[in-house]
Design a protein around this motif. Structure first.
Motif: not given
Lengths: 491, 415
Positions: A1, A51, A54-55, A57, A260-262, A265-266, A366, A368
Motif C-alpha cells: 500500500m 488503528i 497496528f502501528e 512494532e 481487524g486483521a487483513l 504481516f503485523g 486473517r 481479527d
C-alpha cells in the motif's frame, strides 16, 4: 500500500520551547482547519485512532494482551524458560509493558488531537457527535486499560506539550475519566451492523461500559449496560462453536469490537505462532504455517487447571478452541496431540490454503483480534444479575445461552441453588469461554479477589507472585522522559 | 628573526567564524500526517482497506540551524630549511541551538520525539601535525608524519522543559526500530550538563550469583541462582533505572596517525598507522548474542559456558539464559586501537629500461589496507559507528560490518 504523506503548512501552530503558546490552538497537530472541514477527511483521522495497535512494532500492538492473560495462570500460561509471566517474573524493563503503555497513550494522543480538531468541524452535527463519541470512547477505554494495568496514570486530555509530563493522577480520577468518556456519546453511536467495519457501535460501548462498572463492583450499572446490549437484539452468538474464530465469521454480531486483521504481516500472526504446538514442527513446511516463522514457539498454552474445568467429551470449546488433534489441511493426515508438552490454544489458528493462495501467505492470519464478544456480555449480565437479584431465570438464560452454543446442556437451580454457587460457576465459565482474550482473566481474578490464592493454587511452590504484582510496574523508560512519575510499590 | 638561521618559516594564524549546521531534514518544522506504510493495514476491520490518517511527525515551527562559533589559534613552524614542519592548532567551539530529538512523555506516537533546538555545548581541542624529512642522502629518502588530536567536549546547558524548569539531562536511545534491542534497555545514553555528549549510562555489572547460597545472601532479592547481578548504586534494595551511572564515553581521548614514506632508487614504501586511545564501545552484538532466552541466535562460546543447574555453575562465564539481562557496564569495552591502515610497496622501473619499450613511466605496486589491528576489544572491530546519521550513534557496535582487509596489486603505465 502506498504511503500517503500529507504535509500541510500551518500558520496557526506554535509549538514548544517555553516562550509563547497559543494555548487556544492545538499545539502539535496538523492543519486542523482544512482537515476537519469535511466529513470524509475527518473520518480518516478518526480511523487513525482505531488503528494504533497496528502501528506498534512488529508483533502488533495486541500481543501484550496475551501476556496479561497468561499472568493469571489459571486460563492460559506463558511458558518462556526465562522471564515467564506465569511465574510473576515481569519487570519494569519488559518491552511488552512499554508497548502496552505506548499503545494506549498513542490512542489517547490521537483522540486528543482529533477532539481538538473537531471544534473546527462544519459538517452535520449528528455525524460530528458520532465521531466525538467514538474518539472519546476509545480514549476512555485506553484509560481503563491503563488503570487496570498500572493504577493511576498521567491524565492527558489535550495536546498542550506542557501537560504531557504530569504526575500520575489518582486511580479514581482515571476511572472517572474513563467512565465519563465512554458514557458521553452513548446516544450518538449507531447500532451494530457489519458495515460499521470495526468501528464502535452503541452496543459495543455498552458492553465495554459493563466491563468498566464490573471492575469497580458496580453491579447495578454493569447489569443495566449489559441488559441494554441484550435487549437491543442486535447481537447474537455464532451458533457453530467451531466457526467462532474463523476469518469469515469475525465480522458478525458476536464480535462486538475487535482489532481487524487483513491477513497481513503485523496482524495476529504472532498469536497463532505462539500457540501452535511445537510437536507439529515435523510436518512438512508447506503444510505447517508456523514453520514459515521457524516453527511453533510453544509460548502460550492452555492451563491444566482450565482443561480440567472443561468437559472434554462435550464442551465444544475444548474440542475446537484447543489443540487436541491436528488435521493437515493439505494431506488430511491426522496427528493426535494428547499429552506431552501441554495443550495449546487454537483460537487464532487460520490456515486455509484456498483462501490464502500462495504458500507464502499461509502464515498470514486473517482472524481479527477479539476485544469484546457477545458471550462476554452475556456472562457479564449473568454475573451482575446474580449479584443484584440472585440467580434468576434471566441470569440462567444468559449463562445457558453461552453453554448451549458450546454444546452443553442447560444448567439449573438444582446445580446452582444460590448466589454463591452461581458466582463460582460464572467464574469458571468465563475462563472456559474467554481464555486468552484481551487480558480478561487477570482482571477478572483481581476484581474477584481471587488472584493471589489462584496463582499459588495453580502453581504450587513455583510461583513468585507477591501482592504488589496486581499492578504492573510503570515501564522504566518512562521515568527518563517524565521525572514526575512515581513507580508502583514492589518494583 | 631573520637572523635565526634554524627557522625557515614561522606563521601565526588566528581565525574566528560562525557556521550553521543544516542537519534538519526537509519539512521537519511542519507537523505531518500520514497513513500506515507498506504492509500495515489501513482499515479498521481489516477487510475493506480505507485510508486512515494520524500524525507521523510533530513539527516545530521554531526550528533553526545549529550555530557553531569557533576561535582558532594556530602556529606553522618550519625548521632547518623546512625539513621539520610543525603545525599546531588550538580551537574552541561553542555550538548553540543543538539539534536533538527530544522525547516527551505520553505522546507515544512517533516514539515520543520532537526535533528541537536544545541548549549548547562546547568543544576545545588541539591538533598537532609534525612532519620531517629524516633522511635525504644517497638516494635514500625517509619522510615521517605524525599527527595527534585531542578534544574535550562538554554540554553547557540543555534548555528548559515544558514547564520552564532547567533540564539537567536527557536520556536518549541512539538505536531506533532495531528488533531485539528496542526495549527499555536501549535507553543507555545520557547527555548531561557538565558531561560529554552521549556518555554511556548503564548499571554496573557485578558478576553472577552462581550458587543458591550466594543467591540467598545477596543484598537485594535475586530470584534465581545463576542470575547476573548489578551494583545497587542508590542502596534501595532493588535494581532499576535509578542504578544507572555514567560509564565512559564513545569519544576518544586522542586520535592520530603515523605515516612513514621511504624511497630508495626506484623502490618506494609507505606505511600508515592510525590509532585511537580511550574510546569506549558498547558491544551490543555481544549483548544480543549472549542472552539466551530462545529468541535470538547465540554464540557457541555462550552455549558452552552459560550458567546451567548442576553444570559449570561456579565456572560459568555467562549468566543463566535470561532475556531480561540488562545492557550493563559488562558490554562497555575499551575500544582503543592501533591499526596498520595502509602499506604500499612500489617499484618504478629505471628510465633506461623503459626507453626501449617506448614507455615513459612504469610502476609496479602492491598495497594492503587494514592488515593489522592491535586492540583489546573483543568484537570484530572497535572502529564502528552503526548509526552515523545520529551524533549519539557513536561507539555502538551492533552487527557492524568491519572495514575489510584489502590487498591490491597494480601497474601504472605512462605512455
Amino acid at each position: 500500500m502506498k504511503n500517503i504523506i500529507v504535509i500541510l503548512a500551518i500558520s496557526t501552530l506554535i509549538f514548544s520551547c517555553g516562550e509563547e503558546f497559543l494555548t487556544e490552538e492545538p499545539n502539535f497537530f496538523y492543519a486542523p482547519e482544512s482537515i476537519f472541514k469535511n466529513e470524509q477527511s475527518a473520518e480518516t483521522v478518526l480511523r487513525g485512532i482505531y488503528i494504533t495497535p497496528f502501528e506498534l512494532e512488529t508483533t502488533g500492538g495486541v500481543q501484550h494482551y496475551q501476556f496479561i492473560d497468561a499472568s493469571a495462570l489459571d486460563a492460559t500460561r506463558h511458558q518462556s524458560l526465562t522471564n515467564s509471566w506465569s511465574e510473576g517474573r515481569w519487570g519494569a524493563g519488559d518491552g511488552d509493558l512499554n508497548r502496552m503503555w505506548n499503545l494506549h497513550y498513542s490512542t489517547i494522543t490521537r483522540a486528543n488531537s482529533f477532539l481538538e480538531g473537531m471544534a473546527l468541524a462544519t459538517f452535520s452535527e449528528e455525524i460530528q457527535n458520532q465521531f466525538i463519541a467514538e474518539a472519546r470512547a476509545l480514549r476512555g477505554n485506553s484509560y481503563f486499560e491503563l488503570l487496570k494495568s498500572f493504577g493511576g496514570v498521567p491524565l492527558v486530555l489535550d495536546t498542550k506539550i506542557e501537560n504531557t509530563s504530569q504526575p500520575r493522577a489518582s486511580a479514581e480520577a482515571v476511572y472517572n475519566q474513563a467512565l465519563e468518556d465512554m458514557t458521553w456519546g452513548l446516544n450518538y453511536l449507531p447500532p451494530f451492523s457489519e458495515q460499521l467495519a470495526g468501528r464502535l457501535s452503541s452496543g459495543a460501548v455498552n458492553g465495554l461500559l459493563a466491563r468498566v462498572y464490573l471492575y469497580d463492583g458496580d453491579f447495578a450499572n454493569a447489569r443495566a449496560h449489559a441488559q441494554a446490549v441484550i435487549s437491543s437484539g442486535e447481537h447474537s452468538l455464532i451458533q457453530d462453536v467451531a466457526k467462532v474464530f474463523t476469518a469469515d465469521h469475525d465480522n458478525m454480531s458476536e464480535w462486538m469490537f475487535d482489532q481487524g486483521a487483513l491477513g497481513a504481516f503485523g496482524s495476529t500472526y504472532q498469536a497463532m505462532i505462539m500457540t501452535f504446538p511445537n510437536s507439529l514442527n515435523n510436518q512438512p513446511m508447506m503444510e505447517n504455517p508456523s514453520l514459515l516463522y521457524g516453527g511453533g514457539f510453544r509460548i502460550f498454552t492452555v492451563s491444566e487447571y482450565l482443561i480440567n474445568l472443561m468437559d472434554q467429551n462435550l464442551d465444544g470449546r475444548y474440542i475446537h478452541w484447543t489443540w487436541n488433534t491436528y488435521v493437515n489441511p493439505l494431506t488430511g493426515k491426522v496427528t493426535a496431540l494428547q499429552g506431552g508438552s501441554g495443550t495449546f490454544m487454537k483460537k487464532f489458528y487460520d490456515f486455509n490454503p484456498e483462501a490464502q493462495g500462495s504458500p507464502g501467505n499461509y502464515r498470514l492470519n486473517r482472524i481479527d483480534w477479539p476485544y469484546l464478544r457477545y458471550s462476554d456480555v452475556l456472562l457479564m449480565f449473568a454475573e451482575a444479575e446474580n449479584e443484584v437479584n440472585g440467580p434468576t431465570v434471566a441470569a440462567f438464560d444468559a449463562l445457558n445461552e453461552v453453554r448451549n452454543r458450546a454444546g452443553l446442556d442447560d444448567i439449573t437451580t438444582t446445580e446452582l441453588p444460590d448466589p454463591d454457587t452461581f458466582r463460582k460457576e460464572i467464574q469458571d465459565e468465563r475462563a472456559r469461554e474467554l481464555f486468552g482474550e484481551a487480558g480478561l482473566r487477570r482482571y477478572d481474578l483481581i476484581r474477584w479477589g481471587l488472584y493471589m490464592d489462584r496463582v499459588y493454587e495453580v502453581n504450587p511452590g513455583n510461583s513468585e507472585h507477591v501482592e504488589t504484582d496486581m499492578l504492573f510496574p510503570i515501564p522504566s523508560g518512562q521515568f527518563d522522559i517524565n521525572p514526575n512519575l512515581v513507580q508502583n510499590p514492589g518494583y | 628573526m631573520e637572523n635565526i638561521s634554524t627557522i625557515s618559516n614561522l606563521k601565526l594564524r588566528v581565525s574566528y567564524g560562525q557556521t550553521g549546521s543544516q542537519a534538519i531534514n526537509a519539512y521537519n518544522a511542519l507537523s505531518q500526517a500520514g497513513g500506515p506504510a507498506g504492509w500495515k493495514l489501513t482499515s479498521v476491520d481489516g477487510r475493506n482497506p480505507t485510508t486512515a490518517l494520524y500524525q507521523t511527525a510533530m513539527g516545530n515551527q521554531d526550528l533553526k540551524w545549529e550555530t557553531t562559533t569557533q576561535t582558532d589559534i594556530g602556529i606553522d613552524l618550519g625548521l632547518f630549511e623546512n625539513r621539520l614542519n610543525i603545525t599546531a592548532d588550538y580551537y574552541y567551539k561553542k555550538t548553540s541551538d543543538l539539534l536533538f530529538n527530544k522525547r516527551y512523555p505520553n505522546i507515544a506516537d512517533n516514539d515520543n520525539q520532537i526535533i528541537e533546538n536544545v541548549g549548547s555545548m562546547e568543544n576545545e581541542g588541539i591538533d598537532l601535525n609534525i612532519s620531517a624529512v629524516i633522511s635525504d642522502r644517497n638516494g635514500f629518502r625517509w619522510d615521517a608524519m605524525v599527527n595527534f588530536s585531542w578534544v574535550r567536549n562538554e554540554i553547557l546547558d540543555l534548555g528548559t522543559d515544558a514547564n520552564g524548569a532547567e533540564v539537567p539531562f536527557l536520556v536518549l536511545s541512539p538505536v531506533n526500530e532495531r528488533a531485539g534491542v528496542k526495549d527499555e534497555n536501549s535507553f543507555w545514553r545520557i547527555t548531561q550538563v557538565g558531561k560529554p555528549l552521549g556518555a554511556f549510562y548503564v548499571p554496573i555489572f557485578d558478576g553472577i550469583v552462581s550458587t543458591e547460597e550466594q543467591r540467598a545472601n545477596h543484598p537485594y532479592f535475586v530470584s534465581d541462582a545463576g542470575s547476573a547481578v548489578y551494583k545497587d548504586v542508590n542502596g534501595d534494595g532493588r535494581i532499576n533505572q535509578n542504578d544507572r551511572v555514567i560509564y565512559g564515553q564513545a569519544a576518544p581521548d586522542f586520535v592520530g596517525g603515523i605515516t612513514n614514506n621511504f624511497s630508495y632508487k626506484g623502490i618506494d614504501l609507505n606505511i600508515f598507522f592510525d590509532y585511537s586511545i580511550g574510546n569506549k564501545v558498547m558491544n551490543m552484538t555481544n549483548y544480543v548474542l549472549t542472552r539466551g532466552g530462545g529468541q535470538y541466535n547465540i554464540t557457541k562460546e555462550y552455549y558452552d559456558s552459560y550458567w546451567r543447574e548442576d553444570v559449570n555453575t561456579a565456572s560459568a562465564k555467562y549468566p543463566r539464559a535470561d532475556r531480561s539481562i540488562l545492557l550493563s557496564s559488562h558490554y562497555v569495552e575499551d575500544g582503543s586501537f592501533l591499526r596498520l591502515r595502509n602499506v604500499t610497496l612500489g617499484y618504478t622501473l629505471p628510465e633506461s629500461v623503459l626507453e626501449s619499450l617506448n614507455i615513459r613511466k612504469l610502476r609496479l605496486y602492491a598495497t594492503a589496507s587494514n592488515l593489522l589491528m592491535i586492540t583489546k576489544y573483543s568484537g570484530m572491530s572497535p572502529d564502528v559507528n552503526v548509526d552515523i546519521t545520529n551524533n549519539l550513534g557513536q561507539g555502538l557496535d551492533y552487527s557492524a560490518y568491519p572495514a575489510s582487509r584489502l590487498v591490491m596489486l597494480g601497474i601504472n603505465i605512462t605512455l
